[in-house]
Design an enzyme around this catalytic site. Structure first.
Site, PDB file in Angstrom:
ATOM      1  N   HIS A 130       0.818  -1.212   0.000  1.00  3.70           N
ATOM      2  CA  HIS A 130       0.000   0.000   0.000  1.00  3.70           C
ATOM      3  C   HIS A 130       0.855   1.266   0.000  1.00  3.70           C
ATOM      4  O   HIS A 130       0.334   2.377   0.031  1.00  3.70           O
ATOM      5  CB  HIS A 130      -0.923  -0.035   1.231  1.00  3.70           C
ATOM      6  CG  HIS A 130      -2.112   0.843   1.150  1.00  3.70           C
ATOM      7  ND1 HIS A 130      -2.418   1.786   2.111  1.00  3.70           N
ATOM      8  CD2 HIS A 130      -3.092   0.942   0.221  1.00  3.70           C
ATOM      9  CE1 HIS A 130      -3.534   2.408   1.785  1.00  3.70           C
ATOM     10  NE2 HIS A 130      -3.969   1.919   0.643  1.00  3.70           N
ATOM     11  N   LYS A 132       3.274   4.437  -1.015  1.00  2.00           N
ATOM     12  CA  LYS A 132       3.177   5.420  -2.092  1.00  2.00           C
ATOM     13  C   LYS A 132       4.339   6.398  -1.967  1.00  2.00           C
ATOM     14  O   LYS A 132       4.409   7.166  -1.009  1.00  2.00           O
ATOM     15  CB  LYS A 132       1.844   6.172  -2.000  1.00  2.00           C
ATOM     16  CG  LYS A 132       0.613   5.262  -2.064  1.00  2.00           C
ATOM     17  CD  LYS A 132      -0.587   5.937  -1.447  1.00  2.00           C
ATOM     18  CE  LYS A 132      -1.816   5.059  -1.500  1.00  2.00           C
ATOM     19  NZ  LYS A 132      -1.722   3.878  -0.637  1.00  2.00           N
ATOM     20  N   ASP A 137      15.853  12.040  -8.458  1.00  2.00           N
ATOM     21  CA  ASP A 137      17.289  12.353  -8.364  1.00  2.00           C
ATOM     22  C   ASP A 137      17.837  12.218  -6.949  1.00  2.00           C
ATOM     23  O   ASP A 137      18.876  12.802  -6.616  1.00  2.00           O
ATOM     24  CB  ASP A 137      17.581  13.758  -8.902  1.00  2.00           C
ATOM     25  CG  ASP A 137      17.471  13.838 -10.418  1.00  2.00           C
ATOM     26  OD1 ASP A 137      17.451  12.772 -11.065  1.00  2.00           O
ATOM     27  OD2 ASP A 137      17.390  14.959 -10.952  1.00  2.00           O
ATOM     28  N   HIS A 369      -9.960  10.264   1.485  1.00  2.00           N
ATOM     29  CA  HIS A 369      -8.936   9.239   1.271  1.00  2.00           C
ATOM     30  C   HIS A 369      -7.676   9.528   2.070  1.00  2.00           C
ATOM     31  O   HIS A 369      -6.725   8.754   2.042  1.00  2.00           O
ATOM     32  CB  HIS A 369      -8.601   9.141  -0.227  1.00  2.00           C
ATOM     33  CG  HIS A 369      -7.881   7.883  -0.596  1.00  2.00           C
ATOM     34  ND1 HIS A 369      -6.520   7.848  -0.857  1.00  2.00           N
ATOM     35  CD2 HIS A 369      -8.314   6.609  -0.736  1.00  2.00           C
ATOM     36  CE1 HIS A 369      -6.161   6.610  -1.145  1.00  2.00           C
ATOM     37  NE2 HIS A 369      -7.227   5.835  -1.081  1.00  2.00           N
ATOM     38  N   LYS A 371      -4.975  10.011   5.155  1.00  2.00           N
ATOM     39  CA  LYS A 371      -4.630   9.244   6.349  1.00  2.00           C
ATOM     40  C   LYS A 371      -3.623  10.077   7.129  1.00  2.00           C
ATOM     41  O   LYS A 371      -2.416  10.011   6.877  1.00  2.00           O
ATOM     42  CB  LYS A 371      -4.001   7.896   5.989  1.00  2.00           C
ATOM     43  CG  LYS A 371      -4.745   7.116   4.879  1.00  2.00           C
ATOM     44  CD  LYS A 371      -3.954   7.153   3.606  1.00  2.00           C
ATOM     45  CE  LYS A 371      -4.538   6.283   2.523  1.00  2.00           C
ATOM     46  NZ  LYS A 371      -5.896   6.501   2.167  1.00  2.00           N
ATOM     47  N   ASP A 376      -1.465  16.689  20.064  1.00  7.41           N
ATOM     48  CA  ASP A 376      -1.148  17.812  20.951  1.00  7.41           C
ATOM     49  C   ASP A 376      -0.720  19.068  20.197  1.00  7.41           C
ATOM     50  O   ASP A 376       0.013  19.906  20.731  1.00  7.41           O
ATOM     51  CB  ASP A 376      -0.055  17.415  21.952  1.00  7.41           C
ATOM     52  CG  ASP A 376      -0.538  16.367  22.943  1.00  7.41           C
ATOM     53  OD1 ASP A 376      -1.764  16.258  23.119  1.00  7.41           O
ATOM     54  OD2 ASP A 376       0.307  15.663  23.528  1.00  7.41           O
TER      55      ASP A 376
END
Length: 473
Positions: A130, A132, A137, A369, A371, A376
């Site tokens: 999952h 991403k 470079d 979508h 996450k 604090d």
């Protein structure tokens, strides 16, 4: 020295031990960052994704990778094979270029009848990558929640997935590059040539993707809109307002793809170890929120210590995977009884839906979508990890832990905006039943049933919540 490196390294030298960060809230900016950085690449492109759609934005980025290879850039493309149906021919073509190599995570042996693979090899194929990341470079990287596809970049006519990525320079980029290499060479990953027949002997300058990919009016409009965005101008002339902060990469051991990762090495355990015990507040934004019995117990322990917890997730109407909603719905009453604040994103909004992108918490017709969470008002996590058993135990995940009050305040601000503008607040009435409260209107509107859903959809979710499948969600 590559021009990206020559622009980045002097900035990093002024902030030793810190990383320069730019949060990519807007979908167009998120696409522009990938597309323009691919155009600017001179030496390497390391690209790792769970989903790569064969649509307008996916094809534009495939074209950008091929164009980079033709300039002499070494391109490594690592995709999870669960979401590649229909891409075999494109991947063959790309892999036939001498400077492009494509590899697949936990590939399917049956290319046309993939469901057969789950019958014969379920334990392996149920584990997916999952992660991403998009690294250029070795000096710039993008990490976050977005996959590649029109729904993530506001590029087509599909509803938008509201999401969040962060572009980073500094020490964490080397960590992402090293992590990519761990996955590239792990046992769960196979070169494309071992999965598909890839033609050999192609002349590099003769490899072309279909010209029709770039010739339609919608593509031209989208690229013009991208070129005129203020973000592109800042990116090209090096004037992006970066947030400088200590940043740490967390990533699962690739052995998780074989079911062999040690439990103490799993991302959520390390994440909570690093972030410690919150003392005041946690704001959680998660597209899929399936807390499980253990997770609920942990949240309630924090509530009893005086920590205020607020959670924003998709409503049933906005959720693109309705069965996952069942794993969340069963815990709502208990969380509410103990004082956890719950907010559910609406599937639509009252205002106009004309290409208006509100970033993390969405626009008209959006599905959440992102996450991310803040603790604090000081520490932020941004990545691919959903608060569900699949992310915890089955899929490999990654993300950044960032110590930045500025970024935490941004997350908190978006969260507060969504509470009034884009979400229903859940409350218990005097009889202990859930009400959905719309606070966007001048007067509160109280709804007694799951908003904007059919009777049969509610029945399906109720039945799914009874089944012992929470560990799969």
């Amino acid at each position: 020295m590559p021009r990206l490196a020559s622009a980045v390294l002097p900035l990093c030298s002024q902030h030793p031990g810190q990383c320069g960060l730019f949060p990519l809230e807007k979908s167009l900016d998120a696409f522009a960052a990938r597309y323009r950085l691919a155009e600017m690449a001179e030496h390497t492109l390391d690209v790792q994704y769970y989903i790569w759609q064969d649509d307008m934005s996916g094809r534009l980025l495939f074209s950008a990778l091929l164009a980079a290879a033709k300039r002499g850039v070494r391109v490594r493309l690592l995709l999870d094979d669960n979401n590649t149906p229909g891409l075999d021919d494109i991947l063959r073509l790309l892999d036939s270029h001498p400077r492009i190599e494509v590899r697949l995570f936990n590939p399917f042996s049956f290319r046309l009848l993939r469901p057969l693979g789950y019958i014969t090899d379920f334990s392996r194929l149920n584990r997916r990558m999952h992660n991403k990341s998009f690294t250029v470079d070795g000096v710039v990287t993008l990490v976050g929640g977005r996959n590649i596809g029109d729904a993530y970049f506001g590029a087509g006519e599909e509803p938008l997935f509201s999401d969040l990525d962060v572009m980073a320079i500094g020490p964490v980029v080397e960590d992402v590059a090293d992590d990519f290499a761990r996955y590239w060479y792990c046992k769960s990953v196979s070169p494309l040539q071992q999965v598909l027949d890839v033609p050999e002997g192609e002349m590099a300058d003769r490899i072309e993707l279909p010209a029709s990919w770039h010739n339609d009016a919608m593509t031209h409009r989208y690229l013009r809109k991208m070129e005129s965005s203020p973000f592109i101008n800042h990116l090209v002339d090096g004037t992006l307002p970066l947030i400088w902060a200590k940043t740490r990469l967390l990533s699962d051991d690739p052995a998780k793809g074989e079911g062999k990762a040690k439990r103490h090495s799993l991302l959520p355990q390390r994440l909570f170890d690093i972030m410690g015990s919150p003392s005041e507040r946690i704001d959680i934004i998660s597209s899929y929120f399936v807390p499980t019995r253990a997770g609920v117990a942990q949240l309630l322990r924090m509530v009893r210590k005086g920590v205020k917890i607020a959670i924003l997730t998709n409503s049933l109407a906005a959720n693109d995977v309705a069965v996952v909603h069942a794993g969340y719905a069963r815990w709502r009453k208990k969380l509410l009884r103990y004082g956890v604040e719950l907010y559910e994103l609406k599937p639509t909004r009252e205002q106009s839906s004309t290409l208006h992108d509100r970033g993390i918490t969405g626009n008209s017709g959006a599905s959440l979508h992102a996450k991310t969470f803040s603790i604090d008002g000081k520490t932020v996590f941004i990545g691919s990890f959903n608060f569900d058993p699949r992310s915890t135990l089955l899929n490999t995940e990654m993300g950044f832990v960032i110590e930045s009050e500025t970024l935490a305040q941004l997350i908190d601000k978006r969260f507060i905006q969504s509470q009034y503008d884009a979400a229903w607040q859940l409350r218990l009435d005097r009889w202990g039943r859930i009400n959905w409260v719309d606070r966007h209107a001048k007067k509160e509107i109280i709804l007694k049933k799951e908003p904007a859903t059919s009777f049969w959809k509610r029945v399906m979710v109720r039945l799914a919540s009874i089944l012992p499948v929470e560990w799969l969600l």
